[in-house]
Design a protein around this motif. Sequence first.
Motif, short mmCIF file in Angstrom:
data_model
loop_
_atom_site.label_atom_id
_atom_site.label_comp_id
_atom_site.label_asym_id
_atom_site.label_seq_id
_atom_site.Cartn_x
_atom_site.Cartn_y
_atom_site.Cartn_z
N TYR A 256 -5.55 10.23 10.14
CA TYR A 256 -5.56 9.67 8.79
C TYR A 256 -4.80 8.34 8.80
O TYR A 256 -3.67 8.24 8.34
CB TYR A 256 -4.93 10.66 7.81
CG TYR A 256 -5.83 11.81 7.47
CD1 TYR A 256 -6.67 11.77 6.37
CD2 TYR A 256 -5.85 12.96 8.27
CE1 TYR A 256 -7.51 12.83 6.06
CE2 TYR A 256 -6.69 14.02 7.97
CZ TYR A 256 -7.51 13.95 6.86
OH TYR A 256 -8.34 15.00 6.56
N HIS A 257 -5.44 7.33 9.34
CA HIS A 257 -4.82 6.02 9.43
C HIS A 257 -5.48 5.10 8.41
O HIS A 257 -6.65 5.29 8.03
CB HIS A 257 -4.97 5.44 10.84
CG HIS A 257 -6.39 5.42 11.32
ND1 HIS A 257 -7.31 4.46 10.93
CD2 HIS A 257 -7.07 6.26 12.15
CE1 HIS A 257 -8.47 4.69 11.49
NE2 HIS A 257 -8.36 5.77 12.23
N PRO A 258 -4.77 4.09 7.92
CA PRO A 258 -5.36 3.17 6.94
C PRO A 258 -6.48 2.34 7.54
O PRO A 258 -6.48 2.03 8.74
CB PRO A 258 -4.17 2.30 6.52
CG PRO A 258 -3.21 2.39 7.67
CD PRO A 258 -3.37 3.77 8.24
N GLU B 218 -4.34 10.54 -2.04
CA GLU B 218 -2.88 10.36 -1.94
C GLU B 218 -2.34 9.69 -3.19
O GLU B 218 -1.28 10.07 -3.71
CB GLU B 218 -2.55 9.54 -0.70
CG GLU B 218 -1.05 9.33 -0.48
CD GLU B 218 -0.78 8.44 0.72
OE1 GLU B 218 0.06 8.81 1.56
OE2 GLU B 218 -1.40 7.35 0.80
N ARG B 219 -3.06 8.70 -3.71
CA ARG B 219 -2.61 7.99 -4.90
C ARG B 219 -2.62 8.91 -6.13
O ARG B 219 -1.70 8.87 -6.95
CB ARG B 219 -3.51 6.77 -5.14
CG ARG B 219 -3.10 5.95 -6.34
CD ARG B 219 -3.71 4.56 -6.33
NE ARG B 219 -5.16 4.58 -6.24
CZ ARG B 219 -5.84 4.11 -5.18
NH1 ARG B 219 -5.21 3.60 -4.15
NH2 ARG B 219 -7.16 4.15 -5.17
N HIS C 10 6.04 10.17 5.90
CA HIS C 10 5.37 11.41 6.31
C HIS C 10 6.31 12.23 7.18
O HIS C 10 7.01 11.69 8.05
CB HIS C 10 4.09 11.09 7.09
CG HIS C 10 3.06 10.37 6.26
ND1 HIS C 10 2.12 11.03 5.50
CD2 HIS C 10 2.84 9.04 6.07
CE1 HIS C 10 1.36 10.15 4.88
NE2 HIS C 10 1.77 8.93 5.21
N TRP D 113 -8.94 9.41 1.71
CA TRP D 113 -7.66 10.10 1.69
C TRP D 113 -6.59 9.27 0.98
O TRP D 113 -5.65 9.83 0.39
CB TRP D 113 -7.21 10.47 3.10
CG TRP D 113 -6.81 9.33 3.99
CD1 TRP D 113 -7.58 8.70 4.92
CD2 TRP D 113 -5.53 8.68 4.05
NE1 TRP D 113 -6.89 7.71 5.55
CE2 TRP D 113 -5.62 7.68 5.04
CE3 TRP D 113 -4.32 8.85 3.37
CZ2 TRP D 113 -4.55 6.85 5.36
CZ3 TRP D 113 -3.25 8.02 3.69
CH2 TRP D 113 -3.37 7.03 4.68
N GLU D 114 -6.73 7.95 1.00
CA GLU D 114 -5.77 7.10 0.28
C GLU D 114 -5.94 7.25 -1.23
O GLU D 114 -4.96 7.19 -1.98
CB GLU D 114 -5.97 5.64 0.69
CG GLU D 114 -5.61 5.35 2.14
CD GLU D 114 -5.72 3.88 2.48
OE1 GLU D 114 -4.74 3.15 2.27
OE2 GLU D 114 -6.81 3.47 2.95
N HIS E 116 0.61 4.10 1.49
CA HIS E 116 0.89 4.76 2.77
C HIS E 116 2.07 4.12 3.50
O HIS E 116 2.64 4.73 4.40
CB HIS E 116 -0.36 4.75 3.66
CG HIS E 116 -0.78 3.38 4.09
ND1 HIS E 116 -1.74 2.66 3.42
CD2 HIS E 116 -0.38 2.60 5.12
CE1 HIS E 116 -1.93 1.50 4.02
NE2 HIS E 116 -1.11 1.43 5.05
N ARG E 117 2.43 2.89 3.11
CA ARG E 117 3.59 2.24 3.70
C ARG E 117 4.88 2.61 2.96
O ARG E 117 5.97 2.42 3.49
CB ARG E 117 3.41 0.73 3.70
CG ARG E 117 2.25 0.24 4.56
CD ARG E 117 2.12 -1.26 4.49
NE ARG E 117 1.01 -1.73 5.33
CZ ARG E 117 0.62 -3.01 5.39
NH1 ARG E 117 1.25 -3.93 4.67
NH2 ARG E 117 -0.39 -3.34 6.17
N ARG F 287 0.84 -1.20 0.00
CA ARG F 287 0.00 0.00 0.00
C ARG F 287 0.87 1.25 0.00
O ARG F 287 1.97 1.28 0.57
CB ARG F 287 -0.92 0.00 1.22
CG ARG F 287 -1.85 -1.20 1.31
CD ARG F 287 -2.98 -1.11 0.32
NE ARG F 287 -3.97 -0.14 0.75
CZ ARG F 287 -5.01 -0.46 1.52
NH1 ARG F 287 -5.20 -1.71 1.93
NH2 ARG F 287 -5.89 0.48 1.86
#
Length: 257
Positions: A60-62, A75-76, A29, A71-72, A24-25, A22
């Motif tokens: 804003y956590h997965p 972000e993408r 940040h 938000w993901e 976010h990993r 993913r």
Amino acid sequence: MFFQRGTQFPCEVIVNDPEVERLHRRVTHSSLTATAVTRKGLGITKLEASNRRSAQTEDYHPLPPGSEAHWEVVERILFIYAKLNPGQSYVQGMNEIIGPIYYTFANDPNIAFRENAEADCFWCFISLMGEIRDFFIRTLDDSESGIGAMMERLMSNLRHHDHQLWNRLRTQELRPQFFSFRWLTLLLSQEFDLPDVIRVWDSLFADANRFQLPDPSLHSNDGIAKRCYAAERFWLQYENSAALPSGGCPGTAQQSH
């Protein structure tokens, strides 16, 4: 908050494939530090540093496997935009530009349109950035299309149309960088609530000259302003009429056929 909720149409290839890492990993940040200027009476001006990351940002956590937050998706889109534009990449503030666009598509009453919100948002964001990208390129700040020149034209217009306010800002040493920089780069998205921002943008994007502030020094006192004012009053008077009068617009000669 809307962007923290799960989207109804997550990217199946990403959320259901354990071998796909993913985003976010993969993204690191960082926390930004801002400096604010404070002045008390006639005392000494001080610079106060503050951490811009708030508790709200930490929310804003997965979401659990198989789901994806709004938000993901945003972000993408920003990540892909940065990869496609390595000369510009991502600049702080772009998230404020893309937010209202994605929100509008993701809340469309038509389910087919909501399903394609990510793709539609991406192309609209690309199109909009094509018009305002110079605002986010620091090396172009002092160019004709840069944010510096835009702020100068804004203040020139203010001086021309409201000299009293312009003089008040000048005497209080309120430079345009303190307020108009954010207004122009973020298109007022931080100044109003989201529904109001969407309404403002609706009118802004309907204007073909939306990002072209005129230079008041180029206009002479030849009656153009009076004619424009008369035309404006004319259209306001008849905007709700089914038919316009046949006499033509005020201040203009009727064209013969």
